[in-house]
Design a protein around this motif. Structure first.
Motif, PDB file in Angstrom:
ATOM      1  N   VAL A 100      -1.487   5.915 -11.919  1.00  0.00           N
ATOM      2  CA  VAL A 100      -0.534   6.942 -11.491  1.00  0.00           C
ATOM      3  C   VAL A 100       0.857   6.601 -12.004  1.00  0.00           C
ATOM      4  CG1 VAL A 100       0.674   7.963  -9.525  1.00  0.00           C
ATOM      5  CG2 VAL A 100      -1.807   7.679  -9.444  1.00  0.00           C
ATOM      6  N   GLY A 140      -4.786   9.764  -8.640  1.00  0.00           N
ATOM      7  CA  GLY A 140      -4.083   9.914  -7.374  1.00  0.00           C
ATOM      8  C   GLY A 140      -4.417  11.199  -6.645  1.00  0.00           C
ATOM      9  N   ALA A 157      -1.484   9.410   2.456  1.00  0.00           N
ATOM     10  CA  ALA A 157      -0.563   9.800   1.392  1.00  0.00           C
ATOM     11  C   ALA A 157       0.712  10.424   1.962  1.00  0.00           C
ATOM     12  CB  ALA A 157      -1.248  10.770   0.431  1.00  0.00           C
ATOM     13  N   HIS A 211      -3.893   0.571   3.894  1.00  0.00           N
ATOM     14  CA  HIS A 211      -4.959   0.225   2.958  1.00  0.00           C
ATOM     15  C   HIS A 211      -6.009  -0.718   3.543  1.00  0.00           C
ATOM     16  CE1 HIS A 211      -2.039   1.691  -0.067  1.00  0.00           C
ATOM     17  NE2 HIS A 211      -3.093   1.871  -0.850  1.00  0.00           N
ATOM     18  N   THR A 232       3.175  -4.254 -11.857  1.00  0.00           N
ATOM     19  CA  THR A 232       2.123  -3.239 -11.822  1.00  0.00           C
ATOM     20  C   THR A 232       0.721  -3.832 -11.869  1.00  0.00           C
ATOM     21  OG1 THR A 232       3.633  -1.731 -12.962  1.00  0.00           O
ATOM     22  CG2 THR A 232       1.317  -1.116 -12.910  1.00  0.00           C
ATOM     23  N   ASN A 275      -3.560   3.468  -8.473  1.00  0.00           N
ATOM     24  CA  ASN A 275      -2.100   3.579  -8.369  1.00  0.00           C
ATOM     25  C   ASN A 275      -1.387   3.028  -9.601  1.00  0.00           C
ATOM     26  OD1 ASN A 275      -2.701   0.917  -7.769  1.00  0.00           O
ATOM     27  ND2 ASN A 275      -1.728   0.918  -5.752  1.00  0.00           N
ATOM     28  N   GLU A 276      -2.008   2.054 -10.275  1.00  0.00           N
ATOM     29  CA  GLU A 276      -1.450   1.582 -11.543  1.00  0.00           C
ATOM     30  C   GLU A 276      -1.416   2.715 -12.559  1.00  0.00           C
ATOM     31  OE1 GLU A 276      -3.095  -1.997 -13.196  1.00  0.00           O
ATOM     32  OE2 GLU A 276      -3.838  -2.639 -11.246  1.00  0.00           O
ATOM     33  N   ASP A 280      -3.461   6.677  -3.246  1.00  0.00           N
ATOM     34  CA  ASP A 280      -2.971   6.014  -4.445  1.00  0.00           C
ATOM     35  C   ASP A 280      -1.781   6.712  -5.096  1.00  0.00           C
ATOM     36  OD1 ASP A 280      -4.970   3.893  -4.625  1.00  0.00           O
ATOM     37  OD2 ASP A 280      -6.393   5.495  -5.053  1.00  0.00           O
ATOM     38  N   PHE A 281      -1.575   7.986  -4.779  1.00  0.00           N
ATOM     39  CA  PHE A 281      -0.591   8.745  -5.550  1.00  0.00           C
ATOM     40  C   PHE A 281       0.836   8.245  -5.358  1.00  0.00           C
ATOM     41  CE2 PHE A 281       1.980  12.575  -6.575  1.00  0.00           C
ATOM     42  CZ  PHE A 281       1.668  12.616  -7.920  1.00  0.00           C
ATOM     43  N   TYR A 282       1.220   7.934  -4.140  1.00  0.00           N
ATOM     44  CA  TYR A 282       2.590   7.502  -3.898  1.00  0.00           C
ATOM     45  C   TYR A 282       2.734   5.994  -3.698  1.00  0.00           C
ATOM     46  CZ  TYR A 282       3.970  12.387  -3.516  1.00  0.00           C
ATOM     47  OH  TYR A 282       4.222  13.721  -3.797  1.00  0.00           O
ATOM     48  N   SER A 283       1.633   5.276  -3.533  1.00  0.00           N
ATOM     49  CA  SER A 283       1.743   3.830  -3.280  1.00  0.00           C
ATOM     50  C   SER A 283       2.321   3.085  -4.478  1.00  0.00           C
ATOM     51  CB  SER A 283       0.384   3.246  -2.900  1.00  0.00           C
ATOM     52  OG  SER A 283      -0.557   3.382  -3.949  1.00  0.00           O
ATOM     53  N   GLY A 284       2.015   3.556  -5.688  1.00  0.00           N
ATOM     54  CA  GLY A 284       2.543   2.895  -6.878  1.00  0.00           C
ATOM     55  C   GLY A 284       4.063   2.941  -6.943  1.00  0.00           C
TER      56      GLY A 284
END
Length: 270
Positions: A120, A149, A162, A75, A220, A117-118, A206-210
């Motif tokens: 997501v 995401g 990702a 990031h 979160t 990501n939040e 962002d899709f998997y970082s959360g």
């Protein structure tokens, strides 16, 4: 704060100080709001491990520290994104490093840049079970709702960041013995690629970082501050580089409104 127009050496010193203090500030904020004592940095720990230690009050294991370290690296910079550009615009006026970083933070606060990501993670929890994912996504597509995401202004293929974070999300999910979120995510990914890949819409960073942050025990609502904690490295680096041959940003606006409009005196306007 300094007065601006600083030397590269001064800006580098200030930048390193800002980078080093960001984890302490975020961790201290979270502990204070929860009525806990602030934990000072441990000089024997690295950047990522220190943040987890100051946040949670216990030494992270090597695997968790490495997981956060990779996430921060992924990031920390990504070209002239909105917050980096805002920081550079401020710095180009020969304002000081602190003000330029504040510009970046203010830009990152906007939901079109930070916070995905939040949302997501909120979506994954709302779906609840992997078998409900396809119906949820198909309904969202039919209703023209944005799937958080997915999609990127630059990448029209699978975001390489990702791919790395997906691997870490799978590993930490197995470690925590809770595969529900990653299984929902993988089902969503499969449906989205099937339905929208021809339009260049794929998972982004962002899709998997959360999922990763969630299983690291990070609240979160500080996901975006952690984004800033990482991206500040990019902000500082771009500022220092750009100001070595500085030229103030002054883009021209191209008017595309009506022309040859008759002037109407104020007293005659309806």
């Amino acid at each position: 704060p300094s007065k601006g127009a600083e030397s590269m050496e001064t800006n580098l010193r200030i930048g390193i100080r800002i980078i080093s203090k960001m984890p302490s500030i975020i961790a201290a904020f979270d502990r204070m709001r929860n009525g806990k004592d602030i934990i000072p940095p441990n000089n024997s720990l690295g950047h990522a491990a220190n943040f987890l230690y100051m946040l949670k009050g216990e030494l992270p294991d090597e695997e968790d520290a490495r997981t956060l370290d990779v996430a921060l690296i992924l990031h920390e910079d990504h070209g002239l994104n909105a917050s980096t550009f805002a920081s550079m615009v401020t710095a180009s006026t020969l304002s000081d490093m602190y003000s330029a970083i504040v510009s970046g933070i203010g830009t990152l606060k906007g939901p079109l840049h930070g916070g995905a990501n939040e949302r997501v993670l909120k979506m994954l929890n709302e779906i609840g079970k992997p078998e409900k994912a396809e119906k949820y996504i198909m309904n969202a597509i039919a209703e023209h709702r944005k799937i958080m995401g997915f999609g990127h202004r630059v990448y029209k293929a699978y975001d390489p960041r990702a791919r790395i974070l997906k691997d870490f999300a799978e590993k930490i999910s197995k470690k925590r013995r809770d595969m529900t979120l990653i299984q929902i995510g993988e089902k969503i990914e499969k449906v989205m690629i099937r339905e929208l890949s021809k339009k260049g819409i794929f998972p982004n960073v962002d899709f998997y970082s959360g999922i990763v942050y969630h299983f690291l025990g990070i609240p979160t609502d500080i996901f975006t501050p952690i984004f800033a904690m990482s991206r500040v490295v990019g902000w500082v680096s771009h500022i220092i580089e750009y100001t070595q041959a500085n030229r103030i940003f002054r883009p021209r606006g191209i008017y595309n409104g009506p022309i040859d409009v008759e002037y109407v005196p104020i007293e005659e306007r309806g």
